[in-house]
Motif scaffolding. Structure first.
Motif: not given
Length: 340
Positions: A87, A89, A94, A302
Motif C-alpha cells: 500500500e 498513500k 492512494a 485510502h
C-alpha cells in the motif's frame, strides 16, 4: 410410489450436484460454445461465451478458495492472502494491492513489471522536462512523448529479457496530468476510469483483448490465432493482445506494444477522482460500479482503494488486484487538478 418418486428426485439432485455443477463441466461447456462461436461466428453464441467466461472466473475463484482453506488446515483464507499486501498513500493519491489467490504477485514483483517501474518514469520525466523547456518541435505532444517512451522501454526490455530467456510481460497504464489536460496511454488490459463532476463514469482506456474484431484481424494477418481456454488467448497463451515484454509472442508479431493514447479536457469534465487498476479489479467491477463504490468512500484513508480491492476479493476474483485512486481538488476557474 411416493418413495420411488423421492428416490428419483434424490438421484437427479445428486447428478446436478456432482456432475452438471462441477467446474470441469462448466469449463467443457464454455469450450464447446467457444469453438462453435469461433468457427461459425454466431452472434448469439458469442454473447453466451462472454457471459460464461465471467461465470467461469467466479467458479474458479470459489474453487481456489476452498482448496486454499484445505491447505491451511482450517485457517482463514483472508488471514493468509491479506498478509501479502502493498500500500501507498501520499497527499491525494492512494494505492492498495494484494496478491489474492495467485501463487505469485505479478502486478508488482515480476521481471517485466519491475523493469518498467525502474526505467519508464525517469526516462519519461526527462523527456517531458526537455519538452517543457523548448516546446519548439510542433510534431511533439504529451501523447507522442508517451508513445515514444513506452515503445523504447519495450525494445530495451525485450533485449534484456530475451537474452535471459525470460518470457515475462506486463501491462502499462500511464496517466499524465497537465494544467488543463489529462493524457492517458494504455497497453494491455489494465484500465482507467474517471468520475466527472456529475458522478458519471468516463472510460480513460479500452482493454486490448484478443476477441476484439480489430485485434483479431491484426493477429490473423500476422499469421497467428486465438483460442478459448477460460478466456480468449493469443496463440492459446496470452489473455491480452498488447503488452510490454512477452518476447516469444513479440517475435511472432502477434502481440504488439503500441499504446492507445486518449486526451481529456479537465475544464470540461471537472473530475472528482480517477481509478487506475489492474485487470483483477475489472473481473469483479464494471466501470460504473467501481465509480459508485469509490465515490461513496472517498473520505476513507485510502480514498476507497483498499475497500474496493477487498470487495473484489470477496466477490471471488482469482487474480492479483491493484488499485490506485487519485483524488482531484477544484482549482481556480472551475478547473480540477490532482492536488499540489
Amino acid at each position: 410410489m411416493i418413495g420411488d418418486t423421492m428416490t428419483l428426485l434424490s438421484l437427479l439432485g445428486r447428478i446436478m450436484r456432482y456432475f452438471l455443477l462441477r467446474p470441469e463441466t462448466l469449463f467443457l461447456l464454455c469450450i464447446s460454445l467457444a469453438l462453435w462461436s469461433y468457427f461459425f461466428h454466431t452472434d448469439e453464441v458469442k454473447t453466451i461465451v462472454k457471459s460464461s467466461r465471467d461465470a467461469v472466473k467466479m467458479v474458479k475463484g470459489k474453487v481456489a478458495e476452498m482448496m486454499q482453506n484445505d491447505r491451511l488446515g482450517g485457517l482463514s483464507v483472508l488471514d493468509a492472502e491479506f498478509s501479502k499486501t502493498w500500500e501507498f498513500k501520499n497527499n491525494n493519491v492512494a494505492v492498495y494491492s494484494i496478491q489474492g489467490r495467485r501463487d505469485h504477485m505479478e502486478d508488482r514483483f515480476e521481471a517485466a513489471a519491475d523493469y518498467v517501474k525502474a526505467h519508464l518514469p525517469d526516462s519519461l520525466k526527462q523527456q517531458l522536462q526537455a519538452f517543457e523547456r523548448e516546446k519548439r518541435d510542433g510534431a511533439l505532444s504529451y501523447g507522442s512523448i508517451l508513445e515514444q517512451r513506452i515503445l523504447t522501454v519495450d525494445r530495451e526490455m525485450l533485449d534484456k529479457l530475451s537474452a535471459n530467456h525470460d518470457e515475462a510481460g506486463t501491462t502499462c497504464l500511464v496517466a499524465l496530468l497537465s494544467d488543463r489536460e489529462l493524457t492517458v496511454a494504455n497497453v494491455g488490459d489494465s484500465r482507467g476510469v474517471l468520475c466527472d463532476k456529475d458522478g458519471n463514469a468516463v472510460a480513460l482506456s479500452h482493454d486490448h483483448k484478443p476477441y476484439q474484431l480489430k485485434e483479431r484481424k491484426r493477429i490473423k494477418r500476422a499469421g497467428g490465432f486465438i483460442s478459448f481456454n477460460g478466456s480468449w488467448r493469443v496463440q492459446g497463451i496470452l489473455a491480452m493482445s498488447r503488452s510490454l515484454g512477452d518476447y516469444p509472442l513479440k517475435n511472432l508479431n502477434v502481440v504488439i506494444p503500441d499504446p492507445d493514447i486518449m486526451t481529456f479536457d479537465l475544464d470540461k469534465l471537472q473530475p472528482e477522482f480517477m481509478i487506475l487498476a489492474s485487470d483483477g479489479l475489472w473481473d469483479a467491477f464494471s466501470n460504473e460500479e467501481a465509480v459508485r463504490f469509490v465515490r461513496e468512500r472517498l473520505d476513507e484513508p485510502h480514498y476507497g482503494a483498499k475497500s474496493i480491492v477487498l470487495q473484489s476479493f470477496y466477490r471471488g476474483c482469482p487474480d492479483n488486484i491493484t488499485v490506485m485512486v487519485v483524488k482531484f481538488k477544484s482549482g481556480a476557474g472551475g478547473s480540477s487538478k490532482a492536488g499540489e
